[in-house]
Design a protein around this motif. Structure first.
Motif, PDB file in Angstrom:
ATOM      1  N   TYR A 100      43.467   2.488 -26.855  1.00  0.00           N
ATOM      2  CA  TYR A 100      42.359   3.085 -26.118  1.00  0.00           C
ATOM      3  C   TYR A 100      41.879   4.364 -26.805  1.00  0.00           C
ATOM      4  CZ  TYR A 100      43.997   0.041 -22.337  1.00  0.00           C
ATOM      5  OH  TYR A 100      44.378  -1.040 -21.596  1.00  0.00           O
ATOM      6  N   SER A 101      40.596   4.643 -26.642  1.00  0.00           N
ATOM      7  CA  SER A 101      40.007   5.898 -27.095  1.00  0.00           C
ATOM      8  C   SER A 101      38.929   6.308 -26.100  1.00  0.00           C
ATOM      9  CB  SER A 101      39.402   5.767 -28.497  1.00  0.00           C
ATOM     10  OG  SER A 101      40.404   5.581 -29.472  1.00  0.00           O
ATOM     11  N   SER A 102      38.593   7.592 -26.136  1.00  0.00           N
ATOM     12  CA  SER A 102      37.540   8.127 -25.276  1.00  0.00           C
ATOM     13  C   SER A 102      36.314   8.445 -26.119  1.00  0.00           C
ATOM     14  CB  SER A 102      38.039   9.394 -24.576  1.00  0.00           C
ATOM     15  OG  SER A 102      37.016   9.981 -23.800  1.00  0.00           O
ATOM     16  N   VAL A 103      35.132   8.115 -25.591  1.00  0.00           N
ATOM     17  CA  VAL A 103      33.870   8.324 -26.303  1.00  0.00           C
ATOM     18  C   VAL A 103      33.055   9.405 -25.602  1.00  0.00           C
ATOM     19  CG1 VAL A 103      31.686   7.280 -27.035  1.00  0.00           C
ATOM     20  CG2 VAL A 103      33.811   5.950 -27.144  1.00  0.00           C
ATOM     21  N   VAL A 104      32.550  10.355 -26.386  1.00  0.00           N
ATOM     22  CA  VAL A 104      31.602  11.357 -25.881  1.00  0.00           C
ATOM     23  C   VAL A 104      30.397  11.340 -26.814  1.00  0.00           C
ATOM     24  CG1 VAL A 104      31.182  13.763 -25.300  1.00  0.00           C
ATOM     25  CG2 VAL A 104      33.475  12.808 -25.014  1.00  0.00           C
TER      26      VAL A 104
END
Length: 278
Positions: A100-104
């Motif tokens: 998983y990764s977080s996108v901004v």
């Protein structure tokens, strides 16, 4: 020392020579030497204290969401400067053998109309087209949240019996993801200031003592605001000459160990030079 929590809104406060009285909506009255306002970019305490602030609308909309992806992220954070605006992908700890990764994504006007409330598929295709080589197959796995991006910067961080902290003092552009780090550095400076003043038996709520904290953190925050503000302008502008200039700038930056080390040290430590312990 005991800590008491009151889930009540601050209605007003009254400053006295020996301290400050905070009046809550349930008519509780709390007496203290100092009020710390950590109530966000639209700080009510800042408004009550009549502390002026600078506001800038970036005409960008932030998109935030998490993605599940095929390949390992190897704990690396990546930022890519798209024509529509800078996009950052930040690693999240793996769970159940899934990555998983977080996108901004700070998307420029009017480009965000192509994606806002248009469903997840267009965003997935965008991320996939730029990052498939790094992450493999990508799927959005959380709700997509959006908000308008702006800069809020208080003209001063302290007043008599008042101290602003975090977004109440400085809500900056998410470019390079330094807003949280800046707040952590501010908390550390508050702790160091309070520890030194209390050990000297001084009244920490007095503005003349609070200024010892403010002059250090205000310079730190202002430098970071200038950098992120100008970088966002530089990388979000569609001008043809700026496009060529930023391509050359990125190439030069990638070849310069000094430039990368200066940026890394400021981002992680708040200092321009690394400190080595012999």
């Amino acid at each position: 020392k005991k800590i008491f929590k009151y889930d009540n809104k601050l209605l007003k406060f009254s400053r006295k020579p020996e301290g400050v009285l905070a009046i809550l909506e349930n008519n509780y009255v709390i007496e203290s030497k100092l009020i710390i306002g950590a109530d966000g970019k639209n700080s009510y305490l800042r408004k009550l204290a009549n502390i002026e602030y600078r506001h800038k609308n970036y005409k960008q909309k932030a998109f935030t969401f998490n993605i599940e992806h095929e390949k390992l992220h190897k704990n690396l954070a990546i930022e890519k400067f798209l024509e529509e605006g800078p996009l950052a992908i930040l690693p999240i700890k793996s769970k159940n053998n899934k990555n998983y990764s977080s996108v901004v994504w700070s998307c420029n006007f009017p480009d965000y109309y192509k994606y806002h409330n248009k469903g997840e598929k267009k965003l997935e295709l965008l991320i996939q087209s730029y990052f498939e080589r790094i992450y493999g197959k990508i799927k959005i796995c959380t709700k997509v949240k959006t908000w308008n991006l702006s800069l809020t910067h208080a003209k001063k961080y302290v007043d008599e019996r008042i101290l602003l902290l975090g977004d109440s003092a400085h809500s900056i552009h998410p470019l390079a993801g330094q807003g949280f780090n800046l707040t952590i550095r501010g908390i550390q400076k508050v702790y160091d200031f309070a520890d030194a003043e209390i050990n000297s038996s001084k009244d920490i709520g007095k503005e003349k003592y609070l200024f010892n904290y403010s002059k250090k953190h205000y310079l730190d925050a202002t430098l970071l605001i200038i950098v992120t503000d100008k970088l966002n302008l530089f990388f979000s502008n569609s001008n043809f000459l700026l496009k060529n200039l930023r391509r050359s700038g990125i190439a030069l930056f990638s070849r310069s160990n000094l430039a990368r080390n200066v940026f890394k040290n400021y981002a992680t430590r708040g200092s321009l030079l690394s400190i080595k312990n012999d």
